[in-house]
Design a protein around this motif. Structure first.
Motif, PDB file in Angstrom:
ATOM      1  N   THR A  69      57.142  31.231  32.766  1.00 41.60           N
ATOM      2  CA  THR A  69      57.673  31.273  31.994  1.00 41.60           C
ATOM      3  C   THR A  69      57.393  33.700  31.315  1.00 41.60           C
ATOM      4  O   THR A  69      56.505  33.323  32.021  1.00 41.60           O
ATOM      5  N   TYR A  70      58.389  33.857  30.336  1.00 46.36           N
ATOM      6  CA  TYR A  70      57.455  35.074  30.068  1.00 46.36           C
ATOM      7  C   TYR A  70      57.243  35.176  28.225  1.00 46.36           C
ATOM      8  O   TYR A  70      57.414  34.738  27.673  1.00 46.36           O
ATOM      9  N   GLY A  71      55.475  34.595  28.063  1.00 45.36           N
ATOM     10  CA  GLY A  71      55.127  34.633  27.384  1.00 45.36           C
ATOM     11  C   GLY A  71      54.878  33.335  26.982  1.00 45.36           C
ATOM     12  O   GLY A  71      53.618  32.767  25.305  1.00 45.36           O
ATOM     13  N   ALA A  72      55.334  32.080  27.506  1.00 49.77           N
ATOM     14  CA  ALA A  72      54.921  31.125  26.994  1.00 49.77           C
ATOM     15  C   ALA A  72      53.769  29.935  28.091  1.00 49.77           C
ATOM     16  O   ALA A  72      53.791  28.733  29.111  1.00 49.77           O
ATOM     17  N   GLY A  73      53.365  30.443  29.326  1.00 46.86           N
ATOM     18  CA  GLY A  73      52.526  30.163  30.668  1.00 46.86           C
ATOM     19  C   GLY A  73      53.310  29.269  31.641  1.00 46.86           C
ATOM     20  O   GLY A  73      54.344  30.526  31.853  1.00 46.86           O
ATOM     21  N   VAL A  74      52.918  28.690  31.974  1.00 50.51           N
ATOM     22  CA  VAL A  74      53.542  27.787  33.429  1.00 50.51           C
ATOM     23  C   VAL A  74      54.335  26.220  32.849  1.00 50.51           C
ATOM     24  O   VAL A  74      53.027  25.866  32.006  1.00 50.51           O
ATOM     25  N   ASN A  75      55.154  25.989  33.357  1.00 46.63           N
ATOM     26  CA  ASN A  75      55.642  24.616  32.649  1.00 46.63           C
ATOM     27  C   ASN A  75      55.922  24.023  34.587  1.00 46.63           C
ATOM     28  O   ASN A  75      55.685  24.867  35.914  1.00 46.63           O
ATOM     29  N   LYS A  76      55.353  22.544  34.461  1.00 53.27           N
ATOM     30  CA  LYS A  76      55.371  21.848  35.614  1.00 53.27           C
ATOM     31  C   LYS A  76      56.533  20.528  35.325  1.00 53.27           C
ATOM     32  O   LYS A  76      56.530  19.975  33.703  1.00 53.27           O
ATOM     33  N   TYR A  77      57.470  20.459  36.008  1.00 58.33           N
ATOM     34  CA  TYR A  77      58.320  19.519  36.264  1.00 58.33           C
ATOM     35  C   TYR A  77      58.072  17.980  36.914  1.00 58.33           C
ATOM     36  O   TYR A  77      58.387  18.479  37.499  1.00 58.33           O
ATOM     37  N   ASP A  78      58.365  17.000  36.600  1.00 51.29           N
ATOM     38  CA  ASP A  78      58.391  16.407  37.212  1.00 51.29           C
ATOM     39  C   ASP A  78      59.702  15.482  37.025  1.00 51.29           C
ATOM     40  O   ASP A  78      59.886  14.688  36.265  1.00 51.29           O
ATOM     41  N   LEU A  94      61.565  22.728  20.342  1.00 47.47           N
ATOM     42  CA  LEU A  94      60.161  22.245  18.791  1.00 47.47           C
ATOM     43  C   LEU A  94      60.590  20.796  18.673  1.00 47.47           C
ATOM     44  O   LEU A  94      59.280  20.773  18.568  1.00 47.47           O
ATOM     45  N   THR A  95      61.118  20.034  18.541  1.00 46.61           N
ATOM     46  CA  THR A  95      60.592  18.615  18.497  1.00 46.61           C
ATOM     47  C   THR A  95      60.945  17.626  19.520  1.00 46.61           C
ATOM     48  O   THR A  95      60.379  16.246  19.145  1.00 46.61           O
ATOM     49  N   ASP A  96      60.472  18.272  20.978  1.00 53.08           N
ATOM     50  CA  ASP A  96      60.660  17.232  21.794  1.00 53.08           C
ATOM     51  C   ASP A  96      58.912  18.127  23.137  1.00 53.08           C
ATOM     52  O   ASP A  96      59.177  18.792  23.378  1.00 53.08           O
ATOM     53  N   PRO A  97      57.919  17.464  22.244  1.00 53.75           N
ATOM     54  CA  PRO A  97      57.165  18.421  23.517  1.00 53.75           C
ATOM     55  C   PRO A  97      57.080  18.284  25.240  1.00 53.75           C
ATOM     56  O   PRO A  97      56.569  18.332  25.830  1.00 53.75           O
ATOM     57  N   TYR A  98      58.019  17.102  25.596  1.00 48.04           N
ATOM     58  CA  TYR A  98      58.271  16.858  26.875  1.00 48.04           C
ATOM     59  C   TYR A  98      59.271  17.766  27.299  1.00 48.04           C
ATOM     60  O   TYR A  98      59.315  17.760  28.417  1.00 48.04           O
ATOM     61  N   SER A  99      59.798  18.960  26.157  1.00 47.27           N
ATOM     62  CA  SER A  99      60.674  19.604  27.304  1.00 47.27           C
ATOM     63  C   SER A  99      60.070  21.133  27.880  1.00 47.27           C
ATOM     64  O   SER A  99      58.829  21.143  27.314  1.00 47.27           O
ATOM     65  N   LEU A 100      61.185  21.427  27.847  1.00 45.61           N
ATOM     66  CA  LEU A 100      60.754  23.381  28.553  1.00 45.61           C
ATOM     67  C   LEU A 100      60.276  24.181  27.603  1.00 45.61           C
ATOM     68  O   LEU A 100      60.267  23.835  25.963  1.00 45.61           O
ATOM     69  N   ASN A 101      59.276  24.236  27.662  1.00 48.51           N
ATOM     70  CA  ASN A 101      58.308  25.223  26.206  1.00 48.51           C
ATOM     71  C   ASN A 101      58.808  26.886  26.180  1.00 48.51           C
ATOM     72  O   ASN A 101      58.685  27.280  24.663  1.00 48.51           O
ATOM     73  N   ARG A 160      60.389  14.951  32.372  1.00 50.19           N
ATOM     74  CA  ARG A 160      59.760  15.723  31.721  1.00 50.19           C
ATOM     75  C   ARG A 160      58.561  16.828  32.123  1.00 50.19           C
ATOM     76  O   ARG A 160      59.050  16.875  33.312  1.00 50.19           O
ATOM     77  N   PHE A 161      58.423  17.808  31.104  1.00 54.15           N
ATOM     78  CA  PHE A 161      58.169  18.785  31.174  1.00 54.15           C
ATOM     79  C   PHE A 161      56.557  18.772  30.198  1.00 54.15           C
ATOM     80  O   PHE A 161      56.583  18.066  29.558  1.00 54.15           O
ATOM     81  N   SER A 162      55.372  19.596  31.181  1.00 54.90           N
ATOM     82  CA  SER A 162      54.745  19.648  31.023  1.00 54.90           C
ATOM     83  C   SER A 162      54.119  20.913  31.006  1.00 54.90           C
ATOM     84  O   SER A 162      54.461  21.868  30.989  1.00 54.90           O
ATOM     85  N   PHE A 163      53.137  22.011  30.599  1.00 50.63           N
ATOM     86  CA  PHE A 163      52.701  23.371  30.595  1.00 50.63           C
ATOM     87  C   PHE A 163      50.890  23.698  29.951  1.00 50.63           C
ATOM     88  O   PHE A 163      50.025  22.843  29.635  1.00 50.63           O
ATOM     89  N   MET A 164      50.880  24.724  30.334  1.00 54.16           N
ATOM     90  CA  MET A 164      49.412  25.519  30.684  1.00 54.16           C
ATOM     91  C   MET A 164      49.790  26.858  29.760  1.00 54.16           C
ATOM     92  O   MET A 164      50.895  27.460  30.819  1.00 54.16           O
ATOM     93  N   ARG A 165      49.081  26.830  29.034  1.00 54.93           N
ATOM     94  CA  ARG A 165      48.791  27.828  28.954  1.00 54.93           C
ATOM     95  C   ARG A 165      47.623  29.108  28.435  1.00 54.93           C
ATOM     96  O   ARG A 165      46.623  28.149  28.815  1.00 54.93           O
ATOM     97  N   ALA A 166      47.625  30.287  28.603  1.00 53.15           N
ATOM     98  CA  ALA A 166      46.444  30.574  28.924  1.00 53.15           C
ATOM     99  C   ALA A 166      46.245  31.117  26.871  1.00 53.15           C
ATOM    100  O   ALA A 166      46.584  31.464  25.844  1.00 53.15           O
ATOM    101  N   LYS A 167      44.583  30.188  27.099  1.00 51.78           N
ATOM    102  CA  LYS A 167      43.357  30.127  26.280  1.00 51.78           C
ATOM    103  C   LYS A 167      42.505  31.781  25.779  1.00 51.78           C
ATOM    104  O   LYS A 167      42.030  31.336  26.566  1.00 51.78           O
TER     105      LYS A 167
END
Length: 188
Positions: free
Chosen positions: A127-136, A101-108, A141-148
């Motif tokens: 993920t189960y409940g947190a959308g999809v992560n992309k690892y570069d 939670l302290t690292d915005p570039y970690s797996l969400n 770094r990880f970035s993610f997309m969530r349903a909103k």
């Protein structure tokens, strides 16, 4: 189907839901709640891998969901509750990727289901409940997309069970409860 002689492994109440034959002909089998088993070419057990709280290089969690080998021959494993384990073959150990939670570039999320590598080498993690992560890998770094609800054109649901890339390079994301999503590669 002909009746034949079956060889039984993991007798009893075992659930195996993920299999991988790697580039060396070794078979990796998940045993849900009991980790991973690696078999050699002769189908003999080489080693069992399990989570060990005292060992930061052990399997991230014993509930293994998916296993894939990427285009560099690296084995990636999603787990239920432990994030991702990446097998370090040279040292026979795992590197873990977890939610921080302290690292915005970690797996969400540590509840990881889907795992897919696209043609550019990017790893996609559902993920189960947190959308999809992309690892570069280049930036590590990880970035993610969530349903909103505020974005009806975005991801339709945060439980992502599958990810696939078609021949045009479009990414398809299968959800549990939100149907099928497609990301147009030309616009993203």
């Amino acid at each position: 189907i002909k009746e034949g002689k079956w060889t039984h492994y993991l007798k009893g109440n075992s659930q195996s839901n993920a299999f991988l034959e790697d580039q060396f002909g070794e078979l990796w089998v998940s045993v849900f709640g009991r980790g991973l088993i690696r078999f050699n070419k002769n189908k003999e057990i080489i080693k069992t891998y399990q989570h060990n709280e005292a060992d930061p290089y052990s399997l991230a969690h014993n509930q293994v969901i998916r296993i894939i080998e990427d285009n560099q021959g690296i084995i990636w494993i999603t787990t239920w509750g432990g994030g991702i384990s990446v097998y370090d073959r040279e040292n026979d150990r795992f590197i873990r990727y977890n939610s921080d939670l302290t690292d915005p570039y970690s797996l969400n999320s540590d509840d990881t289901w889907a795992l897919f590598q696209d043609r550019t080498g990017v790893m996609w993690i559902g993920t189960y409940g947190a959308g999809v992560n992309k690892y570069d890998r280049k930036t590590e770094r990880f970035s993610f997309m969530r349903a909103k609800s505020s974005n009806p054109d975005g991801l339709s649901h945060n439980v992502v069970k599958s990810v696939f890339e078609d021949s045009r390079g479009d990414l398809w994301v299968g959800t549990l409860g939100g149907g099928l999503n497609r990301i147009d590669s030309k616009n993203n």
